[in-house]
Scaffold this active site. Structure first.
Site, PDB file in Angstrom:
ATOM      1  N   HIS A 240      -7.417 -16.118 -30.777  1.00 30.00           N
ATOM      2  CA  HIS A 240      -7.536 -16.543 -32.270  1.00 30.00           C
ATOM      3  C   HIS A 240      -6.774 -17.486 -32.855  1.00 30.00           C
ATOM      4  O   HIS A 240      -7.369 -18.414 -33.437  1.00 30.00           O
ATOM      5  CB  HIS A 240      -7.756 -15.059 -32.888  1.00 30.00           C
TER       6      HIS A 240
ATOM      7  N   ASP B 297      -1.325 -15.544 -37.819  1.00 27.49           N
ATOM      8  CA  ASP B 297      -2.448 -15.214 -36.817  1.00 27.49           C
ATOM      9  C   ASP B 297      -1.821 -14.720 -35.471  1.00 27.49           C
ATOM     10  O   ASP B 297      -1.013 -13.887 -35.720  1.00 27.49           O
ATOM     11  CB  ASP B 297      -3.449 -16.676 -36.539  1.00 27.49           C
TER      12      ASP B 297
ATOM     13  N   SER C  64     -13.253 -16.804 -40.179  1.00 27.72           N
ATOM     14  CA  SER C  64     -11.771 -17.166 -39.370  1.00 27.72           C
ATOM     15  C   SER C  64     -11.774 -18.754 -39.084  1.00 27.72           C
ATOM     16  O   SER C  64     -10.749 -19.248 -39.016  1.00 27.72           O
ATOM     17  CB  SER C  64     -11.618 -16.364 -38.253  1.00 27.72           C
TER      18      SER C  64
END
Ligand SMILES: *[C@@H]1O[C@H](CO)[C@@H](O)[C@H](O)[C@H]1NC(C)=O
Ligand SMILES: *[C@@H]1O[C@H](CO)[C@@H](O)[C@H](O)[C@H]1NC(C)=O
Ligand SMILES: *[C@@H]1O[C@H](CO)[C@@H](O)[C@H](O)[C@H]1NC(C)=O
Ligand SMILES: *[C@@H]1O[C@H](CO)[C@@H](O)[C@H](O)[C@H]1NC(C)=O
Length: 768
Positions: A223, A155, A560
């Protein structure tokens, strides 16, 4: 292989490339990264074969014979992949790439494409905890909260100071860990966050700009911190966003160790995660000894043998590592699901029964149900309402004004009023910012028609509320009905146990599978709507330059966010059943999933939205039977797709002899997908189940739509011991009664009275 054995093949290649080179008229071509897969059985690094340095030397010599010298090759190679797969990523022009592809040692030369990234109430919603604490049947007890499992996250990196990754109370790092932490005084690993790496060369080559601060595992995006803490963050009390959703944050495997593999960087037009970097991250994670790889990123939107990340996932699965991907956020349009290889777990996103409600009261006593995560208090009284189209400057079009863009709103008309804006073009937060700048006291955001009436609560700067498209029309009616329209925006309340729930999120990508109609995708659904998890404290929660707010937790929605939920549960299952293969763990997740919501109705969608259903972690511990798949079966599946020996070598280190009679539809998958079901042309599907629950007699039941008949042979399976496998077949027939073409759905269930082993069936009815 000993180094000396390399020499003949290198000499041979040198000769070959010398020939190619002399015939090459200097073509001026732009150079870009390519990913080069090499014949695996010749060289790869492990204790029995070659050292990493030897394999690298081999790469330099091989490419060097094409580019003129090993030094030139060394300069052009971004990564040497030396362990799980043999190959490299190198900067080449088109001609060089084509020449290389012709070499007998080279299996394939693929482009370095860019991918996109696909965001605590959810663990309570999934039944692993409840209001009283942790119920006795919780998977957390049996799995000891995932203790000593290692979860890798590919990520944007991680925020190491987040309490979610504190190592207080953790013992020594499990000895299976072979990874490292970079030597970086500004980034410290610990016994919880045990390591990490970063890979940026593919990104940089695609035009990404990085500086000394950004080149680190540290997450400057948010994220990666969010997804990794969702998978395995510690228990952190008092977690909330602007006071909303206050409670104890935690990941699904809260005692697991984590490692961050940063392969995603600030978005540029070509993407944010590049194949060469993601591949390097996969290789590192495989080699570091992780149990689970979680990848909340896009891709897999092409044939398997052309998808470097799908190939990397295959190698991980081959080594017993469970690989979980997000399905994508391109729903609700059909055939949008990505990451669809059968060795991957593909996760769809659903709601969790929680919403952040901020109602809108109208002057006519109507109440519209709205949604918000505003950082300021609600309005104390009614204020005049104005639509943005009526509040525009005369020099802007109605179309521009509709979306409340910057410079479109006339403060003279907006000041002291609640402004109505329409969703689209820019974020709701930005519209709210523009509204506040023009003097509005509040904003109502009407969503557009294709969101399936789903409203994401946003982190507004002013009192604001998002409403559905149909409520937007009611609001329109009200404004038209009076010369003095007024409204009041109420405080944000956290509502739980909303009816119905779960609901598959509108944005969650849908099947059917674009590449292989014999494999049903997505596989499974997990919470992915308004998920609260950790966030870097230096980044604005909206990631906007104009946002000065900072918060250690943030709320995101997306597949996600669903992906790390399944990664966590897979880690828990592996800790309870270390001997289970990744396919067996996937089967346990899928066959125990539920397909009804809290009203006991079918989820508001088909298996093309939810796969096998919504995950039930506690039931997945004890599935009774599993559909296991061997590596050879995956290879036979690829043979059935028409792959030739060269294409197969991207997957198998050894030459593989295909079983000619193998049909793709017979891959022992825990769901069934029939690409074509013609009238009077029955289709037979072969499967086998392995007993993992002890002695028992299982009876088959098939739920079918009208116009379809089916039989299961044998319809009873008797097991006397764990590990026993039994084959059966399902014969499905289109009776022609429906005279209907298109997809219909059913379900196969094996039950012994205690376990219920469910598989969705999708069938494409044809009339011919
Ligand atoms: C370096 O990159 C980071 C992350 O993108 C950014 O926040 C920072 O401003 C940059 N620093 C410099 C000196 O450009
Ligand atoms: C959140 O809950 C904790 C524990 O109940 C409490 O101490 C804290 O004040 C709450 N925070 C907010 C912002 O409501
Ligand atoms: C329209 O005019 C206003 C004020 O005269 C100005 O501030 C604004 O930037 C203009 N907008 C556009 C889109 O030209
Ligand atoms: C409200 O009035 C405007 C014009 O004044 C019109 O365009 C719109 O369609 C009307 N809306 C409804 C719901 O009647």
């Amino acid at each position: 292989m000993e180094a000396s054995n390399l020499i003949p093949s290198i000499l041979f290649l040198f000769f070959l490339f010398s020939l190619l080179q002399t015939s090459t008229i200097a073509t001026i071509a732009t150079k870009k990264p390519y990913i080069v897969y090499l014949e695996s059985q010749s060289v790869y690094a492990d204790s029995k074969h070659c050292s990493i340095q030897q394999v690298q030397e081999f790469h330099y010599n091989l490419l060097g014979s094409l580019l003129g010298s090993p030094e030139a090759a060394k300069e052009s190679i971004l990564y040497s992949y030396t362990r799980s797969f043999n190959g490299f990523a190198a900067i080449l022009n088109e001609k060089e790439a084509a020449d290389l592809a012709r070499s007998p040692q080279v299996i394939s030369v693929l482009e370095n494409r860019g991918r996109k990234l696909h965001t605590t109430n959810s663990w309570r919603f999934l039944g692993v905890e409840d209001d009283e604490g942790i119920p006795s049947n919780s998977i957390w007890n049996a799995a000891q909260f995932g203790r000593d499992m290692i979860i890798a996250n590919i990520d944007t990196g991680v925020w190491p100071e987040s309490n979610s990754f504190s190592d207080e109370g953790y013992g020594p790092i499990p000895s299976k860990w072979r990874g490292t932490c970079p030597d970086d005084p500004s980034f410290r690993c610990n016994r919880k966050l045990i390591g990490g790496r970063y890979f940026y060369k593919g990104y940089k080559f695609a035009g990404g700009v990085l500086n000394a601060t950004s080149v680190s595992i540290r997450d400057h995006n948010g994220h990666g911190t969010h997804t990794l803490s969702t998978a395995a963050g510690n228990f952190v009390p008092g977690a909330n966003i602007f006071g909303h959703g206050n409670g104890t944050a935690k990941g699904g495997a809260p005692k697991a160790r984590v490692a961050a593999y940063k392969a995603c960087w600030p978005l540029i037009p070509e993407g944010e995660c590049f194949d060469a970097d993601v591949l390097a991250a996969f290789e590192a994670a495989i080699n570091d000894g992780v149990d689970v790889i979680s990848a909340s990123l896009g891709g897999g939107d092409q044939e398997f043998f052309r998808d470097p990340v799908g190939i990397a996932a295959f190698h991980a699965a081959q080594q017993g590592i469970i690989v979980i991907f997000s399905a994508g956020n391109d729903g609700p349009q059909p055939e949008t699901v990505g990451n669809v290889a059968p060795w991957e777990i593909t996760v769809a996103a659903s709601t969790t029964g929680r919403n952040f409600v901020s109602n809108v009261a109208l002057g006519n006593n109507k109440i519209l149900k709205g949604s918000s995560l505003s950082s300021v208090s609600a309005l104390p009284q009614f204020y005049p309402l104005i639509d943005s189209v009526n509040a525009k400057f005369s020099n802007v079009s109605e179309f521009q004004a509709k979306f409340c863009g910057k410079g479109t709103l006339n403060p003279k008309k907006v000041k002291g009023k609640i402004l109505i804006c329409t969703a689209g073009k820019i974020t709701g937060v930005e519209k709210g910012y523009n509204a506040a700048e023009a003097g509005a006291v509040g904003m109502i955001l009407a969503t557009n028609i294709d969101n399936l009436e789903e409203i994401k609560p946003e982190l507004y700067f002013l009192p604001a509320s998002g409403i559905t498209y149909s409520d937007g029309e009611l609001l329109d009616d009200y404004i038209n009905s009076t010369s003095t329209p007024v409204a009041q925006i109420m405080n944000v309340r956290t509502e739980v146990e909303i009816n119905p729930s779960p609901v598959v999120a509108a944005f969650s990508s849908r099947g059917p599978n674009p590449f292989d109609k014999a494999i049903l995708k997505p596989d499974i659904t997990a919470p992915g709507f308004t998920i609260l998890a950790s966030y870097p404290t230096t980044r604005a929660p909206t990631r906007s330059g104009f946002d000065q707010r900072r918060t250690p937790f943030n709320v995101f929605s997306g597949t996600s966010m669903a992906c790390p939920h399944i990664s966590a549960i897979a880690a828990l299952l592996k800790s309870i059943h270390p001997e289970w293969s990744p396919a067996a763990i996937k089967s346990a997740l899928m066959t125990t999933a539920k397909t009804s919501d809290n009203n006991n109705l079918l989820l508001n969608a088909t298996p093309f939205a939810f796969g096998a259903g919504h995950v039930r972690p506690n039931d997945a511990m004890d599935p009774g039977l599993v559909y296991d798949i061997t590596v050879d079966e995956y290879l036979n599946f690829l043979c059935a797709r028409g792959y030739n020996a060269i294409q197969l070598r991207r997957f198998s280190k050894q030459p593989f002899v295909c079983e000619k009679s193998f049909k793709a539809i017979d891959l022992n998958y825990p769901s069934i997908s029939i690409p074509n079901l013609n009238v009077n042309a029955p289709v037979t599907i072969n499967r086998r189940v392995k007993n993992v629950g002890g002695p028992g007699t299982y009876v088959a039941r098939v739920e079918l739509p009208e116009g379809v008949a089916a039989s299961v042979e044998p319809s009873t399976l008797q097991f006397s011991s764990v590990g026993e496998e039994k084959a059966f077949r399902v014969v499905v027939q289109n009776t022609g009664e429906l005279k209907h073409e298109g997809y219909v759905f059913g379900k196969l269930v094996w039950s012994d009275g205690k376990h219920s082993v469910g598989s969705p069936i999708s069938m494409n009815l044809r009339c011919d």
